[in-house]
Design a protein around this motif. Structure first.
Motif, short mmCIF file in Angstrom:
data_model
loop_
_atom_site.label_atom_id
_atom_site.label_comp_id
_atom_site.label_asym_id
_atom_site.label_seq_id
_atom_site.Cartn_x
_atom_site.Cartn_y
_atom_site.Cartn_z
N ASN A 142 0.84 -1.20 0.00
CA ASN A 142 0.00 0.00 0.00
C ASN A 142 0.88 1.25 0.00
OD1 ASN A 142 0.57 -1.26 2.69
ND2 ASN A 142 0.10 0.82 3.34
N PRO A 149 -3.20 -3.79 1.28
CA PRO A 149 -3.96 -4.38 0.18
C PRO A 149 -4.15 -5.89 0.35
CG PRO A 149 -1.70 -4.02 -0.49
CD PRO A 149 -1.77 -3.66 0.96
N GLN A 153 -6.16 -5.98 -7.15
CA GLN A 153 -6.77 -4.72 -7.58
C GLN A 153 -6.41 -3.58 -6.61
OE1 GLN A 153 -8.43 -7.78 -7.67
NE2 GLN A 153 -7.91 -7.80 -9.85
N HIS A 154 -6.39 -3.89 -5.31
CA HIS A 154 -5.94 -2.87 -4.34
C HIS A 154 -4.52 -2.41 -4.66
CE1 HIS A 154 -8.65 -4.79 -0.95
NE2 HIS A 154 -9.37 -4.03 -1.76
N ARG A 157 -4.38 -0.19 -7.70
CA ARG A 157 -4.87 1.16 -7.43
C ARG A 157 -3.78 2.01 -6.78
NH1 ARG A 157 -10.21 1.03 -4.44
NH2 ARG A 157 -10.33 -0.81 -5.75
N ASP A 158 -3.03 1.43 -5.83
CA ASP A 158 -2.00 2.21 -5.12
C ASP A 158 -0.71 2.36 -5.92
OD1 ASP A 158 -3.85 2.09 -3.06
OD2 ASP A 158 -2.39 1.54 -1.52
N ALA A 295 -10.05 -4.52 3.48
CA ALA A 295 -10.86 -4.36 2.26
C ALA A 295 -12.05 -3.45 2.56
CB ALA A 295 -11.32 -5.72 1.75
N ARG A 298 -11.01 0.23 2.78
CA ARG A 298 -10.82 0.77 1.43
C ARG A 298 -12.16 1.01 0.74
NH1 ARG A 298 -5.95 0.00 -1.69
NH2 ARG A 298 -4.19 -0.27 -0.27
N GLU A 299 -13.09 0.07 0.92
CA GLU A 299 -14.41 0.19 0.27
C GLU A 299 -15.15 1.44 0.77
OE1 GLU A 299 -16.71 -3.45 0.47
OE2 GLU A 299 -18.51 -2.41 -0.29
N ASP A 302 -14.08 4.22 -1.20
CA ASP A 302 -14.61 4.12 -2.57
C ASP A 302 -16.06 4.59 -2.66
OD1 ASP A 302 -12.19 3.09 -3.23
OD2 ASP A 302 -12.85 1.00 -3.33
#
Ligand code: AMP
Ligand code: MG
Length: 337
Positions: A142, A149, A153-154, A157-158, A295, A298-299, A302
């Protein structure tokens, strides 16, 4: 730089191993969280890890090995107790702090003369260490300070545009980082960071297991710390997180009273239907909460959460690791209701 998304096929793992051997940084799955991997002996490769994460230079990296024989090329002396612990918990989510071998540069150890070592159980991580033929330094993948992460996908993104590739090995099964321990003599260890390997599990091998005070308490100005990572703001989403301790009715009432536009709750599975704000859930038992917590943090970003009231987990067993991550995500803002 274009960041390649690789699969766990043999051809893709060979490509990832080649990238690692050549001094590149690759996001890799482990059983704990995704790691940002590079050759632990290559100072320039390790420098790229610190740059990609924005990690402070004094926060050391954990070195990952695939076979016990490799331990002596990473640590200069290995006490009997370390071997006993390795036999019981490796491969798996336990990191031991040992005296550093001269082949590990000080950039990897954050300037310390010790090194954190672990043997991951994730087959993709092990295969990559074997195929590359080098010990792998890998902190969580991260941006420094953000939640770790647990999916490729995490990591994308970072880290997109900052590293050579990410290997997609699916969801991380543990979900929180390894337990980090320091050995103190032949019959005692100190837990510097709690993880999936709990105090009770360690006590089946070591008579004395203590918890470092930095696990649950915020360091005061000027206080020294055994595990440099513990002094930094960590695991925080952009939303303002507050950890709320207490029973459900008081939690729900407190949320109702303090909710503003953009407030969400993060509660246990099966709860939330009677809340006055939108909510996500993060499991019920300690292992499930460990698996989901990052997760979900992070969500929440989002979906646009500005403020998050988190129902505090039970801080026992693996729950101590979840609690430790959440109080840091909350910047130690804990409210008893
Ligand atoms: P991460 O790489 O994000 O999983 O964080 C690694 C953690 O292990 C940090 O909290 C570090 O401070 C800790 N750690 C790694 N190596 C050492 C070491 N040699 N001595 C003490 N703590 C360490
Ligand atoms: Mg980390």
């Amino acid at each position: 730089m274009e960041t390649k998304l690789l699969s766990n096929s043999t051809a893709d793992l060979q490509e990832a191993a080649h990238l690692l051997k050549e001094g590149n940084v690759v996001g890799i799955p482990t059983e704990t969280v995704y790691g940002l991997a590079a050759d632990a002996r290559n100072p320039e490769a390790v420098r790229q890890i610190f740059a990609a994460k924005g990690r402070p230079a004094d926060n050391p990296l954990i070195v990952h090995i695939a076979k016990l024989e490799e331990l002596e090329s990473v640590a200069v002396s290995v006490p009997e107790l370390a071997l006993k612990l390795a036999e019981k918990f490796w491969p798996g989510p336990l990191t031991m702090i040992l005296p550093k071998h001269p082949s590990i540069p000080t950039i990897t150890s954050g300037g310390l003369d010790t090194v954190g070592v672990r043997m991951p159980s994730h087959l993709v991580a092990r295969k990559l260490i074997e195929l590359s033929g080098v010990p792998i330094a890998a902190p969580s993948a991260n941006i420094s300070g953000y939640p770790s992460p647990t999916t490729a996908q995490h990591v994308m993104r970072d880290m997109h545009g900052k590293i050579a590739a990410v290997v997609d090995g699916g969801d991380c099964c543990v979900g929180v980082e390894s337990t980090v321990i320091a050995l103190e003599g032949e019959d005692s260890v100190r837990i510097l960071r709690p993880g999936y390997v709990t105090k009770e599990m360690l006590e089946t091998v070591v008579p004395h297991v203590t918890l470092d005070k930095a696990i649950l308490h915020q360091l005061q100005e000027g206080q020294t710390v055994r595990s440099p990572g513990m002094k930094y703001q960590h695991y925080s989403p952009h939303a303002h997180v507050t950890l709320i301790e207490g029973r459900w009715p008081e939690f729900a009432a407190w949320v109702q009273q303090h909710a503003e536009v953009g407030t969400y709750a993060l509660v246990f599975d099966g709860e939330g239907a009677d809340l006055s704000v939108p909510y996500l859930t993060y499991g019920t038992g300690d292992a499930e909460q460990a698996h989901q917590v990052f997760a979900k943090l992070r969500e929440l970003d989002d979906i646009g959460a500005k403020r998050v009231f988190v129902r505090a987990p039970n801080p026992n067993g693996i729950g101590l690791a979840v609690y430790n991550r959440l109080i840091r995500a909350a910047g130690f803002e804990v409210i008893q209701v």
